[in-house]
Design an enzyme around this catalytic site. Structure first.
Site, PDB file in Angstrom:
ATOM      1  N   SER A 124       0.838  -1.196   0.000  1.00 49.27           N
ATOM      2  CA  SER A 124       0.000   0.000   0.000  1.00 49.27           C
ATOM      3  C   SER A 124       0.869   1.240   0.000  1.00 49.27           C
ATOM      4  O   SER A 124       1.962   1.245   0.588  1.00 49.27           O
ATOM      5  CB  SER A 124      -0.852  -0.013   1.265  1.00 49.27           C
ATOM      6  OG  SER A 124      -1.422   1.264   1.479  1.00 49.27           O
ATOM      7  N   TYR A 148      -2.114  -1.253  10.797  1.00 50.68           N
ATOM      8  CA  TYR A 148      -2.332  -1.777   9.442  1.00 50.68           C
ATOM      9  C   TYR A 148      -1.124  -1.436   8.557  1.00 50.68           C
ATOM     10  O   TYR A 148      -0.549  -2.305   7.885  1.00 50.68           O
ATOM     11  CB  TYR A 148      -3.612  -1.189   8.833  1.00 50.68           C
ATOM     12  CG  TYR A 148      -3.656  -1.307   7.331  1.00 50.68           C
ATOM     13  CD1 TYR A 148      -3.917  -2.525   6.736  1.00 50.68           C
ATOM     14  CD2 TYR A 148      -3.379  -0.207   6.510  1.00 50.68           C
ATOM     15  CE1 TYR A 148      -3.918  -2.652   5.350  1.00 50.68           C
ATOM     16  CE2 TYR A 148      -3.384  -0.328   5.140  1.00 50.68           C
ATOM     17  CZ  TYR A 148      -3.644  -1.549   4.560  1.00 50.68           C
ATOM     18  OH  TYR A 148      -3.626  -1.662   3.193  1.00 50.68           O
ATOM     19  N   LYS A 152       2.176  -3.773   6.619  1.00 53.04           N
ATOM     20  CA  LYS A 152       2.659  -3.706   5.232  1.00 53.04           C
ATOM     21  C   LYS A 152       4.162  -3.417   5.217  1.00 53.04           C
ATOM     22  O   LYS A 152       4.916  -4.046   4.464  1.00 53.04           O
ATOM     23  CB  LYS A 152       1.901  -2.635   4.445  1.00 53.04           C
ATOM     24  CG  LYS A 152       0.411  -2.901   4.291  1.00 53.04           C
ATOM     25  CD  LYS A 152       0.125  -4.143   3.478  1.00 53.04           C
ATOM     26  CE  LYS A 152      -1.355  -4.412   3.289  1.00 53.04           C
ATOM     27  NZ  LYS A 152      -1.633  -5.737   2.708  1.00 53.04           N
TER      28      LYS A 152
END
Ligand code: UDP
Length: 339
Positions: A124, A148, A152
């Site tokens: 992302s 979150y 990543k």
């Protein structure tokens, strides 16, 4: 190739499954259906007129993951499976770290055991953190502002270490900007559980009458109209980027590559609202609300590395994205049906 698509019943996964099938690949989907409805599979089969092998599996379970690889001749993996709600990750960090990182571990370990070396990872643009340079390039440092995002960043680091340790890996890290839109049929699209966190599905639900009005999170940013600016990319362009990346890692001699998948176009919240009003012919009532904690004012992709190295580019405009989202939302006002 026979491609294992983890999270293949999800929003980006499902669109990618269709494009893989159209490109002549075989597809095996592994999904726990924790955030996807089983009815999507029938729609994928109808749209593609092809067979799809589906495993309902929790990929944090190493034994269950190993079973998939023992049962199927897998040539490559596209790894979408993971939790993705930023706000929920702040409230439930252990759950996010555990799920996202263990899922990657189980899959990579099973790949290693079975000699599968081609791995495409759903990353992302959030890994660019708070860099003051708004146009993001792949060589910028990575960081995060929520669990979150850290999952990543951490998985990207694990992949770099793996590629360093064993040069036979062929890994693609794909950094997505803001995926929106839906398949042109209107049969599949984004179907968030509960109140949508993201702008486009919220706007679509206002247009269809499921929600009264949109909150615009801040109109005093340092941007042309004061609202947040992002790089929206049509999910079909994004899916095509995965097929191109898979082709590319089949021929490259680089163990690891990183590509931004964005349109390179920057649109504000008010521009998205206006585009959706044009697409749907409906008014989108909105009210300006305070800034959302953790939001950045503006960032977008420099997609030139992917354009050059993958022979890929995003071709669909913000108007195309809204027209396709509206077709999906108006044909499926309540999302996918329960089986
Ligand atoms: N946004 C908004 N109202 C909403 C959801 C989002 O104004 O209900 C804004 C948000 O502040 C950001 C942009 O829309 O400027 C895109 O947000 P989204 O959550 O879709 O993606 P993000 O870029 O935060 O991952």
């Amino acid at each position: 190739m026979r491609v294992l698509v983890t999270g293949g019943a999800g929003y980006i996964g499902s669109h990618t499954v269709l494009q893989l099938l159209a490109a002549g690949h075989d597809v095996v989907v592994a999904d726990d259906f924790s955030n996807a409805k089983a009815s999507i599979i029938g729609r994928l089969v109808n749209l593609s007129s092809k067979q799809i092998t589906v495993y309902t599996v929790d990929l944090t379970d190493e034994i269950a993951t190993e079973h998939v690889f023992a049962s199927e001749e897998i040539d490559a993996v596209i790894h979408f499976a993971g939790f993705k709600a930023v706000g929920e990750s702040v409230a439930k960090p252990l759950s996010y770290y555990r799920n996202n990182i263990d899922t990657a571990f189980s899959v990579l370990k099973a790949m290693d055991a079975h000699g599968v070396r081609q791995f495409v990872f759903s990353s992302s643009a959030t890994v660019y953190g708070e860099n003051p340079v708004r146009e993001r390039t792949e060589d910028m440092p990575t960081s995060a502002t929520n669990p979150y995002g850290w999952t990543k960043v951490m998985i990207e680091q694990i992949l770099r270490d793996l590629a360093e340790a064993d040069e036979s890996w062929r890994i693609a890290i794909l950094r997505y900007f803001n995926p929106v839109g839906a398949h042109v049929s209107g049969d599949i699209g984004e179907d968030p559980t509960g109140i949508p966190n993201n702008l486009m599905p919220f706007v679509a639900q206002v247009a269809v009458g499921r929600r009264d009005k949109l909150q615009v999170f801040g109109d005093d940013y340092d941007t042309p109209d004061g609202t947040g600016v992002r790089d929206y990319i049509h999910v079909e362009d994004l899916a095509a980027g995965h097929v191109a990346a898979l082709d590319r890692i089949g021929t490259t001699d680089q163990p690891l590559s990183v590509w931004n998948l964005g349109s390179g176009q920057a649109n504000s919240v008010l521009e998205v609202i206006a585009a959706f009003e044009r697409a749907s012919g409906r008014d989108i009532p909105y009210a300006v609300a305070p800034r959302r904690s953790g939001d950045l004012p503006a960032y977008w992709a420099d997609p030139s590395k992917a354009n050059r190295e993958l022979g890929w580019e995003a071709t669909r405009t913000i108007d195309d994205m809204c027209v396709d989202t509206w077709r999906w939302q108006s044909q499926n006002p309540d999302g996918f049906p329960d089986l």
